[in-house]
Design an enzyme around this catalytic site. Structure first.
Site, PDB file in Angstrom:
ATOM      1  N   SER A 232       0.985  -1.059  -0.096  1.00  0.00           N
ATOM      2  CA  SER A 232       0.069   0.019   0.111  1.00  0.00           C
ATOM      3  C   SER A 232       0.889   1.348   0.021  1.00  0.00           C
ATOM      4  CB  SER A 232      -0.941   0.032   0.959  1.00  0.00           C
ATOM      5  OG  SER A 232      -2.064   0.882   1.087  1.00  0.00           O
TER       6      SER A 232
ATOM      7  N   ASP B 282      -5.700  -3.171  -2.947  1.00  0.00           N
ATOM      8  CA  ASP B 282      -4.688  -2.640  -2.066  1.00  0.00           C
ATOM      9  C   ASP B 282      -3.985  -4.185  -1.302  1.00  0.00           C
ATOM     10  OD1 ASP B 282      -3.962  -1.760   0.820  1.00  0.00           O
ATOM     11  OD2 ASP B 282      -4.470  -0.091  -0.118  1.00  0.00           O
TER      12      ASP B 282
END
Length: 277
Positions: free
Chosen positions: A40, A163
């Site tokens: 991320s 993500d």
């Protein structure tokens, strides 16, 4: 790959600014990575370090203070609502972040970065972690940063990715699997705040996700082989028990300078007491 020291950079949106302070402290202490793994926002910070290790700290500080958050999540409320109405799945286009990465990265492929780098994303079709170890670097980092509901899934090859924090919030196990004997864990500060039972409706989902986010990291830390030296860098974050509501204010960049400085001070003190063995 000859690996001794690994940097592991975790996810956490705007709180990723803490990692810049940690990187500054590590740089001043002369600690250099042989490999960088990220997820991320940690993938974004990590790839900048992997691309230009000599001046990454200054570049990341400028990047964060020039409001990378509002660049990545650009648009007024009207624009965001319009995007959601049009797509049905997300509030923001990934275009601004793609352009920023393409502009700042000096190479186009992961294998051409100055320091070996890997990042993780969640494969939609396989419901599993996917590690990007080669290929187009911008696509890989975008996939790792594709926050569900905020940014669209990123298509790479024949798959779609979201993500990396969904599958690996702080992927210390990956660094160990790559052969690292010394691991520096750079996180966003959430693990320093004890959790308590939710008391309000909006806290239920946040705390449930936080439990899931921390669980794998705790398991990997507990299963570390003998002889592995792990340093969890302190963020100097607010340690009051409770849920961190900053994740709801995902475009709030007003505290970025404070996050960087706080993590720098805390990590500098830690490194002064824990020099590499």
């Amino acid at each position: 790959m000859n690996v001794d020291t690994a940097f592991v950079l975790g996810g956490g949106g705007v709180l990723g600014a803490h990692e810049v302070g940690m990187l500054r402290a590590l740089d001043e202490a002369g600690v250099k990575p042989d490999v960088i793994v990220g997820t991320s926002v940690g993938a974004l910070n990590g790839v900048m370090l992997a691309a230009s290790p000599g001046d990454a700290v200054a570049g990341l500080t400028d990047l964060w203070q020039s409001d990378v958050v509002r660049t990545a999540f650009a648009g007024s409320w009207m624009t965001r609502i319009s995007t959601l109405a049009r797509t049905g799945t997300h509030l923001h286009s990934s275009g601004p972040l793609r352009r920023l990465l393409a502009e700042m990265l000096p190479v186009s492929r992961i294998e051409d970065l100055a320091v070996p780098f890997q990042c993780v994303a969640a494969s939609v079709e396989r419901a599993s972690a996917h590690w990007f170890t080669e290929g187009p670097v911008v696509d890989a980092v975008l996939a790792s940063c594709a926050v569900p509901g905020l940014l669209p899934p990123v298509r790479v090859g024949d798959g779609h990715f979201l993500d990396g924090g969904l599958v690996h919030s702080i992927p210390v196990g990956r660094a160990v699997a790559l052969g690292a004997r010394r691991v520096y864990v750079l996180h966003v500060g959430r693990i320093e705040r004890p959790l308590v039972a939710p008391r309000r409706p909006w806290e239920v989902g946040l705390i449930a996700f936080e439990i899931a986010r921390r669980h794998r990291f705790a398991e990997e830390m507990a299963a570390l082989p003998a002889g592995i030296e792990v340093h969890v860098m302190p963020a100097g974050a607010d340690a009051r028990p409770g849920v961190d509501l900053s994740q709801l204010r995902y475009r709030d960049s007003s505290r970025i300078s404070g996050y960087i400085e706080r993590a720098y001070q805390a990590s500098s003190r830690y490194l002064a007491q824990h020099s590499p063995t």
